[in-house]
Motif scaffolding. Structure first.
Motif, PDB file in Angstrom:
ATOM      1  N   ILE A 173      45.163  32.018  37.439  1.00 39.50           N
ATOM      2  CA  ILE A 173      44.422  33.088  38.114  1.00 39.50           C
ATOM      3  C   ILE A 173      42.929  32.790  38.107  1.00 39.50           C
ATOM      4  O   ILE A 173      42.243  32.875  39.128  1.00 39.50           O
ATOM      5  CB  ILE A 173      44.712  34.442  37.443  1.00 39.50           C
ATOM      6  N   ILE A 174      42.417  32.436  36.920  1.00 43.04           N
ATOM      7  CA  ILE A 174      40.978  32.197  36.799  1.00 43.04           C
ATOM      8  C   ILE A 174      40.541  31.015  37.653  1.00 43.04           C
ATOM      9  O   ILE A 174      39.437  31.001  38.211  1.00 43.04           O
ATOM     10  CB  ILE A 174      40.609  31.979  35.317  1.00 43.04           C
ATOM     11  N   SER A 175      41.413  30.029  37.801  1.00 43.88           N
ATOM     12  CA  SER A 175      41.040  28.846  38.569  1.00 43.88           C
ATOM     13  C   SER A 175      40.862  29.139  40.057  1.00 43.88           C
ATOM     14  O   SER A 175      40.120  28.438  40.745  1.00 43.88           O
ATOM     15  CB  SER A 175      42.097  27.747  38.392  1.00 43.88           C
ATOM     16  N   VAL A 176      41.539  30.189  40.557  1.00 44.16           N
ATOM     17  CA  VAL A 176      41.429  30.495  41.992  1.00 44.16           C
ATOM     18  C   VAL A 176      40.533  31.696  42.263  1.00 44.16           C
ATOM     19  O   VAL A 176      40.157  31.945  43.398  1.00 44.16           O
ATOM     20  CB  VAL A 176      42.816  30.748  42.615  1.00 44.16           C
ATOM     21  N   VAL A 177      40.202  32.448  41.210  1.00 47.14           N
ATOM     22  CA  VAL A 177      39.320  33.591  41.374  1.00 47.14           C
ATOM     23  C   VAL A 177      37.960  33.216  40.804  1.00 47.14           C
ATOM     24  O   VAL A 177      37.773  33.190  39.601  1.00 47.14           O
ATOM     25  CB  VAL A 177      39.884  34.841  40.661  1.00 47.14           C
ATOM     26  N   ASP A 178      37.024  32.939  41.663  1.00 44.62           N
ATOM     27  CA  ASP A 178      35.738  32.406  41.208  1.00 44.62           C
ATOM     28  C   ASP A 178      34.709  33.481  40.912  1.00 44.62           C
ATOM     29  O   ASP A 178      33.596  33.191  40.514  1.00 44.62           O
ATOM     30  CB  ASP A 178      35.174  31.428  42.247  1.00 44.62           C
ATOM     31  N   SER A 179      35.069  34.752  41.106  1.00 42.75           N
ATOM     32  CA  SER A 179      34.069  35.811  40.888  1.00 42.75           C
ATOM     33  C   SER A 179      34.430  36.717  39.725  1.00 42.75           C
ATOM     34  O   SER A 179      33.947  37.829  39.621  1.00 42.75           O
ATOM     35  CB  SER A 179      33.932  36.659  42.162  1.00 42.75           C
ATOM     36  N   VAL A 180      35.286  36.253  38.837  1.00 43.27           N
ATOM     37  CA  VAL A 180      35.712  37.079  37.701  1.00 43.27           C
ATOM     38  C   VAL A 180      34.523  37.513  36.865  1.00 43.27           C
ATOM     39  O   VAL A 180      34.392  38.667  36.489  1.00 43.27           O
ATOM     40  CB  VAL A 180      36.735  36.309  36.832  1.00 43.27           C
ATOM     41  N   GLU A 181      33.643  36.570  36.560  1.00 42.18           N
ATOM     42  CA  GLU A 181      32.530  36.871  35.659  1.00 42.18           C
ATOM     43  C   GLU A 181      31.560  37.893  36.235  1.00 42.18           C
ATOM     44  O   GLU A 181      30.837  38.531  35.512  1.00 42.18           O
ATOM     45  CB  GLU A 181      31.775  35.578  35.337  1.00 42.18           C
ATOM     46  N   SER A 182      31.568  38.037  37.556  1.00 45.00           N
ATOM     47  CA  SER A 182      30.566  38.909  38.167  1.00 45.00           C
ATOM     48  C   SER A 182      30.986  40.366  38.208  1.00 45.00           C
ATOM     49  O   SER A 182      30.188  41.233  38.483  1.00 45.00           O
ATOM     50  CB  SER A 182      30.286  38.447  39.598  1.00 45.00           C
ATOM     51  N   LEU A 183      32.268  40.668  37.905  1.00 43.08           N
ATOM     52  CA  LEU A 183      32.734  42.033  38.091  1.00 43.08           C
ATOM     53  C   LEU A 183      32.080  43.014  37.123  1.00 43.08           C
ATOM     54  O   LEU A 183      31.814  44.147  37.467  1.00 43.08           O
ATOM     55  CB  LEU A 183      34.260  42.104  37.943  1.00 43.08           C
ATOM     56  N   ALA A 184      31.864  42.612  35.882  1.00 42.59           N
ATOM     57  CA  ALA A 184      31.284  43.533  34.911  1.00 42.59           C
ATOM     58  C   ALA A 184      29.779  43.346  34.764  1.00 42.59           C
ATOM     59  O   ALA A 184      29.139  44.060  34.031  1.00 42.59           O
ATOM     60  CB  ALA A 184      31.963  43.352  33.562  1.00 42.59           C
ATOM     61  N   GLY A 185      29.194  42.411  35.450  1.00 41.29           N
ATOM     62  CA  GLY A 185      27.757  42.215  35.375  1.00 41.29           C
ATOM     63  C   GLY A 185      27.367  41.135  34.401  1.00 41.29           C
ATOM     64  O   GLY A 185      28.173  40.615  33.643  1.00 41.29           O
ATOM     65  N   ASN A 413      33.876  58.309  56.018  1.00 40.64           N
ATOM     66  CA  ASN A 413      34.484  59.487  55.400  1.00 40.64           C
ATOM     67  C   ASN A 413      34.477  59.497  53.880  1.00 40.64           C
ATOM     68  O   ASN A 413      34.660  60.568  53.293  1.00 40.64           O
ATOM     69  CB  ASN A 413      35.934  59.629  55.891  1.00 40.64           C
ATOM     70  N   ARG A 414      34.318  58.364  53.227  1.00 32.82           N
ATOM     71  CA  ARG A 414      34.282  58.415  51.760  1.00 32.82           C
ATOM     72  C   ARG A 414      32.998  59.107  51.315  1.00 32.82           C
ATOM     73  O   ARG A 414      31.928  58.944  51.927  1.00 32.82           O
ATOM     74  CB  ARG A 414      34.422  57.027  51.150  1.00 32.82           C
ATOM     75  N   HIS A 415      33.095  59.887  50.236  1.00 32.08           N
ATOM     76  CA  HIS A 415      31.955  60.677  49.774  1.00 32.08           C
ATOM     77  C   HIS A 415      30.868  59.804  49.157  1.00 32.08           C
ATOM     78  O   HIS A 415      29.695  60.162  49.181  1.00 32.08           O
ATOM     79  CB  HIS A 415      32.417  61.711  48.739  1.00 32.08           C
ATOM     80  N   ASP A 416      31.262  58.688  48.563  1.00 33.75           N
ATOM     81  CA  ASP A 416      30.303  57.787  47.925  1.00 33.75           C
ATOM     82  C   ASP A 416      30.674  56.359  48.303  1.00 33.75           C
ATOM     83  O   ASP A 416      31.858  56.016  48.383  1.00 33.75           O
ATOM     84  CB  ASP A 416      30.335  57.947  46.394  1.00 33.75           C
ATOM     85  N   SER A 417      29.692  55.534  48.510  1.00 33.63           N
ATOM     86  CA  SER A 417      29.957  54.149  48.904  1.00 33.63           C
ATOM     87  C   SER A 417      30.525  53.352  47.746  1.00 33.63           C
ATOM     88  O   SER A 417      30.301  53.668  46.576  1.00 33.63           O
ATOM     89  CB  SER A 417      28.663  53.497  49.396  1.00 33.63           C
ATOM     90  N   LEU A 418      31.279  52.312  48.078  1.00 28.19           N
ATOM     91  CA  LEU A 418      31.815  51.428  47.056  1.00 28.19           C
ATOM     92  C   LEU A 418      30.702  50.563  46.477  1.00 28.19           C
ATOM     93  O   LEU A 418      29.780  50.158  47.194  1.00 28.19           O
ATOM     94  CB  LEU A 418      32.902  50.523  47.645  1.00 28.19           C
ATOM     95  N   THR A 419      30.813  50.279  45.187  1.00 30.03           N
ATOM     96  CA  THR A 419      29.872  49.343  44.593  1.00 30.03           C
ATOM     97  C   THR A 419      30.230  47.931  45.030  1.00 30.03           C
ATOM     98  O   THR A 419      31.314  47.671  45.583  1.00 30.03           O
ATOM     99  CB  THR A 419      29.927  49.433  43.061  1.00 30.03           C
ATOM    100  N   ALA A 420      29.327  47.003  44.778  1.00 28.81           N
ATOM    101  CA  ALA A 420      29.593  45.611  45.149  1.00 28.81           C
ATOM    102  C   ALA A 420      30.832  45.078  44.439  1.00 28.81           C
ATOM    103  O   ALA A 420      31.641  44.344  45.016  1.00 28.81           O
ATOM    104  CB  ALA A 420      28.374  44.753  44.818  1.00 28.81           C
ATOM    105  N   SER A 421      31.016  45.461  43.153  1.00 28.17           N
ATOM    106  CA  SER A 421      32.186  44.971  42.413  1.00 28.17           C
ATOM    107  C   SER A 421      33.475  45.553  42.963  1.00 28.17           C
ATOM    108  O   SER A 421      34.499  44.872  43.031  1.00 28.17           O
ATOM    109  CB  SER A 421      32.043  45.303  40.930  1.00 28.17           C
ATOM    110  N   GLU A 422      33.444  46.819  43.402  1.00 27.72           N
ATOM    111  CA  GLU A 422      34.649  47.429  43.971  1.00 27.72           C
ATOM    112  C   GLU A 422      35.017  46.775  45.293  1.00 27.72           C
ATOM    113  O   GLU A 422      36.206  46.612  45.607  1.00 27.72           O
ATOM    114  CB  GLU A 422      34.436  48.932  44.154  1.00 27.72           C
TER     115      GLU A 422
END
Length: 842
Positions: A173-185, A413-422
Motif C-alpha cells: 500500500i505504502i509503495s503505491v500511495v505516495d501522499s501518506v505522510e502528508s495526510l496528518a501534516g 451544497n456542502r456546508h463547509d469545504s473539504l480540507t486538502a487532506s480530505e
C-alpha cells in the motif's frame, strides 16, 4: 535664550515625530490554523495570545484564528486543555500566517481545596444555574424542530508502527500511495484512509409523541470493502451523530457516559472556573472539568456557559481519555457549538456544529490503530412547526437518486469545504481498494465474519458448520450456498447439502426468500429441510436466535442424552410491519419427527393407539413490538437499531390434525419481554421475562424443553447449571436479570482500577409444571415390554440460580461463578460451576 529655545523646539519636534510614528506604525497581524498533531483535524476553542500581553482570541470551530496588535511582542502562544502549550516566534509589524500542531498532554486540572470558613468552588454557582435552566434551554422542550443537515465521516488507519509497516500488504500500500505522510501534516503521524463519506439530508423532530425522521437526499461514499452501500448511506446521516449534553447520560458505542451538566455532577467531576470570553458576540463563563476518578466513564474538557440569566450551554469540548474503563480506545472527543433559536413563543439552544473523534489504539506493536472522525452541521433551523404524525412513519428515508451527484453539486451544497487532506483521501481510497492483496484480505475478513465467500452472484460457506463429529452421524460435512445482491435485489436462494458418514444419510435444506416490499418491510419465504435435531435443544426461542457458535458446537460429541431425532420440515412464512415498531409474522409449517431414542406415546384421541414417529401441521402467528426502534433497510436485510424501551413478543401456534398429514390438534401460547435500562451511577440492568402455556395434550418433544447447559461456556439463552433435558413444562414463567456495574465498584479500589475489570451479577428463576394428562401420555413400557425413559418436570419449588463474576479480563474474557439454589438433591445436579465466555465490548 536662543540656544535654549532651539533646543526645546528640537526635542518637541522629535517627540512629536516619535508619537506620530507610533500612531501610524503597521500592526502585527497573524492568521493560521491550530490542528491536532495526531489526527490533523482543527482544534476549536484553543487559546491564542501574544506572549507577555493580555491580547488573545480563540480558534473557531474549524481551528482557524486571526489576532492582531500594535504592541511590541515577538512570539505567539497557543494553549488548550489536554494539549501541550506551543510558542512560535513572529515578525513584528507585518501580516503573516503561522500554523500550529498541538500534541496531547496528560495534564490535569489544579485541585481546588475548600477549607473551613472559605467559600465554595466558584464554578459551582454556574453549574447550579445550568441545572436550574436546563429544561428551558434543552432542545427537547420544543414541540418540533427541523433543519438542513450536512455530515461527513472518515475512517483511517493510524498509529502505524514500524513493525506494522513491514507487513507485506502494508508495504504494498505504502509503495503505491505516495501522499501518506502528508495526510496528518508535517508534525503529525501518517494515516492510511479506509473510508470517507458525505451526506446531505433533512432532519425532523417532534415531541408528544416523540418522532424523528431523516430524509437522506445525497451521499458520496468511498470505502475499502464496502459492499452494502444502502446500509452505509443510512448510518452516516445525522441521525447517528446526535449528542445532547443536557441529557444526564450520553450513550457512545453502547457505553453510558455521565454528562458534566447531569444531576450527578458533584459525584463525578471536579471543576475550575476560568476567565470570561466572548463567543459570537456572547459573553460566556469558561469552565474546565475532569473526572474525580480517571477510570470512570466521564469526560475531561471545557464548556462555555452564557453570562446572562439563561445559563445556557454555548460551547462544549469533551474528551474521554485512555485511562477510562474502555477497551481499545485511546481517546473519544466530542466538540459542539450551539446556537440560540427562538420564535414568538419559545427559545432553545440547538447544536449547529458537532465534531466527533474516536481513536482506537493498537492491540500490540504488530498492529496499527483506527481513527474515526465525523462532522455534522445544521442550517436553516425551523422550530415549533410539527408535521402530521403520518409524516414520521419512516425514521430514515433514502432518495432513489441518493448516489447520483456531481462534484459541482457538492461544491455548491456542502456546508463547509473539504480540507486538502480530505480531498486527497478520495483518490487514495480508490488506489488502495484496487490493490490485489487488499482485495484478498477483504475476502478473508468477510469469510471469517459472515462465514461465506463471495464468488460472484453466489456465496459459499459456512466455516462453522462445514465439519462436525458426533456419535450419530460420525464425520459430518455440510456445504451451504446462497445468492447475493449481484443476483437479485428482490429474491434470494439458499441451499445446503450434507452427509453423515456413520448414519449414511444425506441432510439438505433449501429456501427461497422474496422481498415483496421495502416500505413497509415485507418478506415472503418458502423453505424445506431434513436434518438431525435434538429434543434438548429444540427450543423455539433458541431456533430463532442467531447464536451460530452454540448451534455449530451443539452437533459435536455424544448426543444420546439430548434425545436426537431426524426432522423434516416444510414451511412458508409472511412477515410485514403493521405499523412502525410493530412487526407481524405468519408461518405455516409441516414437521415430521423420527426419534432415534426409545420413545412412544398414546394417541391423545385414542389411547389404544401408540405412536413413535409423528407429523405435525401447524400455523404460527407472531407479533413483535419495539417501541421507538429505528430500522435500516439494507439491500438484502434489515438492521434494527434498539431503543431504550422494552421489546415485547407474542407467539401463538395452532396444530391442525388431519391437514397435510398432521396427527395432533393443539394450541400453544408464549410471550417474551426484554428491556435494558440505566440505574443511575450504579450501572445498567438487562432483564428478560418469558412465559408460555400449552393447554393441549401433547408428547413431550412438543412441550417446552428448558434449555440447559452442560458445557463450560456461558449461554445467555440457557439455565447455566441446568442439565440438558432436565425439566420440561407445558406452562411456565421465567426471569433472567443481569446487572453490569461497568466498573463502578472496582474503579474505587486503587490496586484494581488499572486492570479495567468490570463486575456483574445475574439471577435466573423458572417456575413451571406439566399436567398429569401429558405425563400419562407416555407409557411405562414400550410395545416390546422395555421400560420407557421419562422426562423431568418442576414441582412447587422454582428452579433458581445466581451468578457473579468479572468481565473484561484481557479485554474480552468473562468469567462467572454460578450457584444452583434449588433441586440440589438430584444425583446429577451441579451445585456450582464456572462458566466462561468471550465478549468484544468497548
Amino acid at each position: 535664550m536662543n540656544i535654549v529655545f532651539y533646543t526645546s523646539r528640537f526635542f518637541l519636534v522629535i517627540g512629536f515625530l516619535l508619537i506620530s510614528c507610533s500612531a501610524f506604525a503597521q500592526k502585527t497581524v497573524v492568521t493560521g490554523k491550530v490542528t491536532d498533531a495526531e489526527t490533523g483535524d482543527g482544534v476549536p476553542f484553543a487559546n491564542v495570545y501574544f506572549d507577555g500581553t493580555t491580547i488573545g482570541v480563540s480558534t473557531d470551530f474549524d481551528g482557524f484564528y486571526k489576532i492582531e496588535t500594535d504592541k511590541a511582542t515577538d512570539s505567539l502562544v497557543v494553549s488548550y486543555v489536554s494539549y501541550q502549550t506551543r510558542k512560535k516566534a513572529i515578525q513584528k509589524g507585518v501580516t503573516q500566517n503561522i500554523d500550529y500542531q498541538l500534541a496531547s498532554s496528560e495534564e490535569t486540572l489544579k485541585a481546588i481545596v475548600i477549607t473551613s470558613g472559605k467559600r465554595e468552588n466558584p464554578a459551582w454557582e454556574y453549574l447550579r444555574g445550568v441545572l436550574e435552566h436546563k429544561s428551558e434551554n434543552d432542545k427537547r422542550r420544543l414541540s418540533a424542530y427541523e433543519y438542513d443537515s450536512y455530515s461527513k465521516v472518515e475512517l483511517d488507519v493510524d498509529n502505524i508502527s514500524d513493525k506494522f509497516k513491514e507487513k507485506k500488504m502494508v508495504k504494498q500500500i505504502i509503495s503505491v500511495v505516495d501522499s501518506v505522510e502528508s495526510l496528518a501534516g508535517e508534525d503529525g503521524k501518517p494515516v492510511l484512509p479506509l473510508f470517507i463519506s458525505e451526506t446531505i439530508s433533512k432532519y425532523y423532530y417532534r415531541d408528544n409523541p416523540v418522532k424523528r425522521k431523516e430524509e437522506i437526499q445525497k451521499t458520496r461514499i468511498k470505502g475499502v470493502g464496502i459492499d452494502d452501500g444502502s446500509i452505509v448511506s443510512q448510518l452516516v446521516g445525522s441521525s447517528f451523530q446526535d449528542y445532547n449534553f443536557y441529557k444526564s447520560w450520553i450513550q457512545i458505542a453502547g457505553k453510558d457516559f455521565v454528562s458534566p451538566v447531569s444531576e450527578s455532577w458533584r459525584l463525578f467531576y471536579d471543576y475550575e472556573l476560568q476567565e470570561r470570553s466572548e463567543i459570537d458576540g456572547i459573553w460566556c463563563y469558561h469552565i474546565d472539568f475532569q473526572p474525580k476518578r480517571e477510570e470512570d466513564l466521564a469526560f475531561t474538557g471545557t464548556m462555555w456557559i452564557t453570562d446572562d440569566s439563561t445559563f445556557a450551554l454555548k460551547r462544549i469540548d469533551v474528551t474521554v481519555p485512555k485511562t477510562a474503563n474502555l477497551n481499545f480506545i485511546e481517546k473519544i472527543k466530542i466538540q459542539q457549538d450551539l446556537k440560540r433559536i427562538e420564535d414568538e413563543k419559545e427559545t432553545a439552544w440547538i447544536p449547529v456544529k458537532t465534531r466527533i473523534l474516536v481513536d482506537v489504539g493498537q492491540i500490540n506493536d504488530q498492529w496499527a490503530g483506527m481513527l474515526l472522525k465525523s462532522y455534522s452541521s445544521a442550517e436553516n433551523i425551523i422550530i415549533n412547526k410539527p408535521k402530521e404524525l403520518r409524516f414520521y412513519k419512516d425514521a430514515i428515508v433514502v432518495d432513489e437518486e441518493v448516489n447520483n451527484s456531481t462534484d459541482e453539486f457538492w461544491q455548491e451544497n456542502r456546508h463547509d469545504s473539504l480540507t486538502a487532506s480530505e480531498q486527497t483521501v478520495y483518490a487514495m481510497i480508490d488506489t488502495i481498494s484496487n490493490l490485489p492483496m487488499v482485495k484478498s484480505y477483504i475476502e478473508i475478513a468477510d469469510l471469517l465474519i459472515n462465514g461465506y465467500k463471495d464468488i460472484g452472484k453466489i456465496d459459499i460457506g459456512t466455516l462453522l458448520t462445514f465439519y462436525s463429529n458426533n456419535n450419530i452421524e460420525g464425520h459430518r460435512l455440510m456445504f451451504r450456498t446462497r445468492t447475493n445482491i449481484d443476483f437479485s435485489s428482490k429474491i434470494q436462494f439458499f441451499a445446503g447439502i450434507g452427509y453423515g458418514f456413520k448414519d449414511e444419510k444425506w441432510k439438505y435444506s433449501g429456501k427461497i426468500r422474496y422481498i415483496a416490499n421495502r416500505n413497509p418491510w415485507t418478506v415472503i419465504s418458502v423453505a424445506h429441510q431434513y436434518d438431525l435435531q435434538q429434543v434438548a435443544l429444540f427450543n423455539e426461542d433458541f431456533r430463532s436466535s442467531d447464536n451460530y457458535l452454540f448451534t455449530a458446537f451443539s452437533r459435536w460429541g455424544d448426543l444420546s442424552r439430548n434425545r436426537p431425532f431426524y426432522h423434516r420440515q416444510s414451511s412458508i412464512d409472511f412477515q410485514t410491519d403493521i405499523i412502525k415498531g410493530v412487526t407481524s409474522k405468519i408461518t405455516y409449517r409441516n414437521q415430521e419427527y423420527d426419534p432415534l431414542f426409545a420413545f412412544e406415546f398414546f394417541d391423545p384421541e385414542n389411547s389404544d393407539i401408540r405412536r413413535s414417529n409423528f407429523t405435525v401441521s401447524e400455523v404460527m402467528a407472531e407479533v413483535r413490538i419495539g417501541f421507538r426502534e429505528r430500522y435500516i433497510n439494507g439491500e438484502m436485510a434489515r438492521v434494527v437499531i434498539p431503543s431504550n424501551f422494552p421489546v415485547f413478543k407474542f407467539r401463538y401456534i395452532r396444530g391442525i390434525s388431519g391437514f397435510l398429514g398432521g396427527d395432533l390438534e393443539y394450541h400453544k401460547f408464549s410471550t417474551r419481554l426484554e428491556h435494558s435500562f440505566r440505574v443511575g451511577i450504579f450501572g445498567r440492568t438487562d432483564y428478560f421475562i418469558s412465559a408460555g402455556f400449552t393447554p393441549s395434550t401433547l408428547p413431550y418433544p412438543l412441550l417446552e424443553s428448558h434449555l440447559g447447559n452442560e458445557t463450560p461456556f456461558y449461554n445467555q439463552l440457557s439455565f447455566n447449571l441446568m442439565n440438558y433435558f432436565e425439566f420440561v413444562s407445558d406452562k411456565y414463567a421465567s426471569i433472567n436479570i443481569v446487572h453490569d456495574f461497568n466498573g463502578f465498584l472496582l474503579n474505587r479500589i486503587p490496586l484494581m482500577r488499572r486492570l479495567k475489570w468490570r463486575t456483574f451479577v445475574e439471577g435466573n428463576m423458572l417456575i413451571g409444571n406439566v399436567s398429569q394428562k401429558n405425563i400419562d401420555l407416555i407409557p411405562n413400557i414400550d410395545s416390546n415390554g422395555v421400560p420407557m425413559p421419562k422426562f423431568g418436570s418442576l414441582g412447587a419449588t422454582p428452579y433458581a440460580e445466581v451468578s457473579y463474576g468479572v468481565s473484561n479480563i484481557f479485554r474480552f474474557v468473562r468469567v462467572q461463578a454460578v450457584h444452583r439454589l434449588t433441586y440440589l438433591d438430584k444425583d446429577d445436579a451441579s451445585k456450582w460451576g464456572i462458566r466462561v465466555s468471550a465478549q468484544f465490548r468497548l
